[in-house]
Design a protein around this motif. Structure first.
Motif, PDB file in Angstrom:
ATOM      1  N   GLU A  87      44.390  35.188  32.154  1.00 40.99           N
ATOM      2  CA  GLU A  87      43.110  35.889  31.939  1.00 40.99           C
ATOM      3  C   GLU A  87      42.810  36.864  33.063  1.00 40.99           C
ATOM      4  O   GLU A  87      41.767  37.522  33.065  1.00 40.99           O
ATOM      5  CB  GLU A  87      41.968  34.852  31.852  1.00 40.99           C
ATOM      6  CG  GLU A  87      42.058  33.970  30.624  1.00 40.99           C
ATOM      7  CD  GLU A  87      41.331  32.627  30.783  1.00 40.99           C
ATOM      8  OE1 GLU A  87      40.511  32.480  31.713  1.00 40.99           O
ATOM      9  OE2 GLU A  87      41.625  31.731  29.974  1.00 40.99           O
ATOM     10  N   GLY A  88      43.746  36.934  34.047  1.00 43.18           N
ATOM     11  CA  GLY A  88      43.484  37.708  35.265  1.00 43.18           C
ATOM     12  C   GLY A  88      43.290  39.192  35.022  1.00 43.18           C
ATOM     13  O   GLY A  88      42.357  39.804  35.557  1.00 43.18           O
ATOM     14  N   VAL A  89      44.151  39.785  34.164  1.00 41.64           N
ATOM     15  CA  VAL A  89      44.089  41.241  33.974  1.00 41.64           C
ATOM     16  C   VAL A  89      42.765  41.624  33.302  1.00 41.64           C
ATOM     17  O   VAL A  89      42.068  42.543  33.757  1.00 41.64           O
ATOM     18  CB  VAL A  89      45.296  41.750  33.155  1.00 41.64           C
ATOM     19  CG1 VAL A  89      45.144  43.241  32.867  1.00 41.64           C
ATOM     20  CG2 VAL A  89      46.601  41.474  33.906  1.00 41.64           C
ATOM     21  N   SER A  90      42.390  40.896  32.265  1.00 39.41           N
ATOM     22  CA  SER A  90      41.144  41.269  31.569  1.00 39.41           C
ATOM     23  C   SER A  90      39.935  41.003  32.469  1.00 39.41           C
ATOM     24  O   SER A  90      38.975  41.781  32.471  1.00 39.41           O
ATOM     25  CB  SER A  90      41.008  40.546  30.228  1.00 39.41           C
ATOM     26  OG  SER A  90      41.051  39.157  30.445  1.00 39.41           O
ATOM     27  N   PHE A  91      39.991  39.944  33.274  1.00 42.58           N
ATOM     28  CA  PHE A  91      38.867  39.659  34.187  1.00 42.58           C
ATOM     29  C   PHE A  91      38.729  40.790  35.213  1.00 42.58           C
ATOM     30  O   PHE A  91      37.624  41.292  35.458  1.00 42.58           O
ATOM     31  CB  PHE A  91      39.105  38.318  34.882  1.00 42.58           C
ATOM     32  CG  PHE A  91      37.960  37.867  35.758  1.00 42.58           C
ATOM     33  CD1 PHE A  91      36.746  37.474  35.208  1.00 42.58           C
ATOM     34  CD2 PHE A  91      38.088  37.842  37.149  1.00 42.58           C
ATOM     35  CE1 PHE A  91      35.679  37.058  36.016  1.00 42.58           C
ATOM     36  CE2 PHE A  91      37.037  37.422  37.965  1.00 42.58           C
ATOM     37  CZ  PHE A  91      35.844  37.027  37.395  1.00 42.58           C
ATOM     38  N   ILE A  92      39.847  41.217  35.765  1.00 43.37           N
ATOM     39  CA  ILE A  92      39.792  42.269  36.793  1.00 43.37           C
ATOM     40  C   ILE A  92      39.382  43.607  36.157  1.00 43.37           C
ATOM     41  O   ILE A  92      38.605  44.372  36.741  1.00 43.37           O
ATOM     42  CB  ILE A  92      41.139  42.350  37.556  1.00 43.37           C
ATOM     43  CG1 ILE A  92      41.270  41.093  38.441  1.00 43.37           C
ATOM     44  CG2 ILE A  92      41.246  43.626  38.395  1.00 43.37           C
ATOM     45  CD1 ILE A  92      42.571  40.910  39.155  1.00 43.37           C
ATOM     46  N   ARG A  93      39.849  43.838  34.934  1.00 43.27           N
ATOM     47  CA  ARG A  93      39.433  45.072  34.244  1.00 43.27           C
ATOM     48  C   ARG A  93      37.912  45.058  34.058  1.00 43.27           C
ATOM     49  O   ARG A  93      37.234  46.045  34.313  1.00 43.27           O
ATOM     50  CB  ARG A  93      40.153  45.173  32.889  1.00 43.27           C
ATOM     51  CG  ARG A  93      39.858  46.479  32.191  1.00 43.27           C
ATOM     52  CD  ARG A  93      40.695  46.730  30.944  1.00 43.27           C
ATOM     53  NE  ARG A  93      42.065  47.076  31.249  1.00 43.27           N
ATOM     54  CZ  ARG A  93      43.141  46.376  30.854  1.00 43.27           C
ATOM     55  NH1 ARG A  93      42.988  45.308  30.110  1.00 43.27           N
ATOM     56  NH2 ARG A  93      44.348  46.762  31.150  1.00 43.27           N
ATOM     57  N   TRP A  94      37.380  43.920  33.693  1.00 48.98           N
ATOM     58  CA  TRP A  94      35.923  43.793  33.502  1.00 48.98           C
ATOM     59  C   TRP A  94      35.191  43.965  34.846  1.00 48.98           C
ATOM     60  O   TRP A  94      34.160  44.642  34.920  1.00 48.98           O
ATOM     61  CB  TRP A  94      35.604  42.426  32.883  1.00 48.98           C
ATOM     62  CG  TRP A  94      34.131  42.141  32.839  1.00 48.98           C
ATOM     63  CD1 TRP A  94      33.222  42.706  31.993  1.00 48.98           C
ATOM     64  CD2 TRP A  94      33.398  41.261  33.703  1.00 48.98           C
ATOM     65  NE1 TRP A  94      31.958  42.222  32.269  1.00 48.98           N
ATOM     66  CE2 TRP A  94      32.034  41.332  33.315  1.00 48.98           C
ATOM     67  CE3 TRP A  94      33.747  40.418  34.749  1.00 48.98           C
ATOM     68  CZ2 TRP A  94      31.036  40.602  33.955  1.00 48.98           C
ATOM     69  CZ3 TRP A  94      32.760  39.682  35.382  1.00 48.98           C
ATOM     70  CH2 TRP A  94      31.413  39.781  34.987  1.00 48.98           C
TER      71      TRP A  94
END
Ligand SMILES: Cc1ncc(COP(=O)(O)O)c(C=O)c1O
Length: 370
Positions: free
Chosen positions: A142-149
């Motif tokens: 979930e790291g990429v979507s969390f950081i994008r957010w």
């Protein structure tokens, strides 16, 4: 206060701290964070941090913002990261002092961002990833979507992304490589999405030495900074030096007749006439209240006998007839040709060396040796 007036004290070798940081720099060939939380693993946070920075560490790692504020106030000049949880109500202190904080949940991130925006100064954050520790963090998947957010929230400067290993001190197990695979995959995805922060970090002391691919841009070394082995299976090279010596003094030396009880509950009874010394160290200093403790007197290993009291304990001194009141007693460290290691004490206490160092009471003064 000086050592001559002390009955119980710690000597911290700052030369050893500097040496250990230099070793870590040489081994890792990357940036070094000295982990100085918990009062520098009992060695003294500010003094250790200063020595570590002198030796080339560019970061210090803390568990709590309270610690980071104290270190910032002491004037140490390096980046500071709070690796644990920070209360949103406290975040303005981090912003004002440019202390980096860990972020691992959306709600806190949102509140942090609102505060930073209101103040008009960005908050530096490192996103914590749970690649297998089961403690704090976003799962790698979930790291990429969390950081994008996070990037959509004004007020946050996303400086780092990091993870922590559960079993790096057991290098024969596959766990650390499994954690690393998950974390590396996420870092690669971040790179491909143009979201990779400047500081990617994962390695604690054991991983720094045993898992070269965990070194990334920064290693976070705690136990190795103090010259302590991560575990029996993950030993440090011989070039590291322990920094802590723990000493007390004999406060009484006398002969007890045969059949005489020693200390509370008489758990020790002399079997003959015995030379018994008292020392000014007890469980309130962090010396555990258990049978089977030992110490060095005149370079000889002697047993602690009877129950450890709050401020005192007794030694069986038959092998050291020259012992006298005022003599130094070593609980951890070298005396003559013998050395008691923190690891040995930890083994005797059924715990780990981390616990022995951090368990030293505040009332035991620390003296710093350059
Ligand atoms: C997040 C984190 N990083 C690094 C460290 C340093 O670990 P070590 O003392 O094993 O080097 C710790 C210590 O507990 C930690 O919690």
């Amino acid at each position: 206060m000086d050592i001559d007036n002390c009955t119980s004290w710690l000597e911290i070798d700052l030369g050893a701290i500097r040496n250990n940081i230099q070793q870590l720099l040489q081994i890792s060939k990357t940036n070094v964070m000295a982990v100085v939380k918990a009062n520098g693993y009992g060695h003294g946070m500010e003094q250790v941090a200063r020595a570590a920075v002198q030796a080339g560490a560019t970061w210090c790692g803390l568990a709590r913002l309270e610690e980071a504020i104290q270190l910032h106030q002491s004037g140490v000049s390096c980046n500071l990261l709070v690796m644990g949880y920070t209360r949103p109500s406290f975040i303005q202190e981090a912003i004002a002092r440019q202390i980096h904080v860990a972020v691992f949940d959306a709600q806190s991130a949102q509140t942090y961002a609102t505060q930073a925006q209101a103040i008009g100064i960005p908050l530096h954050i490192h996103v914590k990833i749970d690649s297998g520790m089961g403690r704090l963090g976003i799962f790698p998947e979930e790291g990429v979507s969390f950081i994008r957010w996070l990037h959509t929230l004004p007020g946050l400067e996303i400086d780092g992304v990091f993870t922590h290993f559960a079993r790096a001190d057991e290098p024969s197990l596959p766990t650390t490589n499994q954690q690393l695979d998950r974390f590396c995959q996420m870092v690669q995805n971040l790179e491909q999405s143009g979201l990779r922060p400047k500081w990617v970090h994962a390695a604690n002391s054991a991983a720094t030495i045993y898992y070269p691919r965990a070194r990334f841009d920064l290693i976070r070394a705690g136990v190795a900074t103090y010259g302590l082995h991560p575990s029996k299976d993950a030993m440090l090279p011989d070039t590291f030096r322990p920094a802590m010596t723990w000493k007390t003094r004999l406060t009484s030396v006398k002969r007890l007749p045969a059949g005489h009880g020693v200390s509370y509950t008489h758990r020790y009874i002399t079997s003959k006439e015995e030379l018994i010394g008292a020392t000014a160290i007890g469980y309130a200093d962090g010396f555990r209240r258990r049978l089977g403790n030992f110490a060095l007197v005149h370079g000889k290993r002697v047993p602690v006998v009877g129950t450890v009291c709050m401020d005192q304990c007794m030694l069986q001194l038959d092998s050291v007839p020259e012992a006298k009141v005022g003599d130094e007693v070593v609980l951890i460290g070298q005396q003559g040709n013998d050395r008691i290691t923190i690891e040995e004490v930890a083994e005797a206490w059924g715990t780990i060396n981390y616990d022995v160092g951090t368990g030293q009471a505040a009332r035991v003064p620390r003296f710093y040796i350059e």
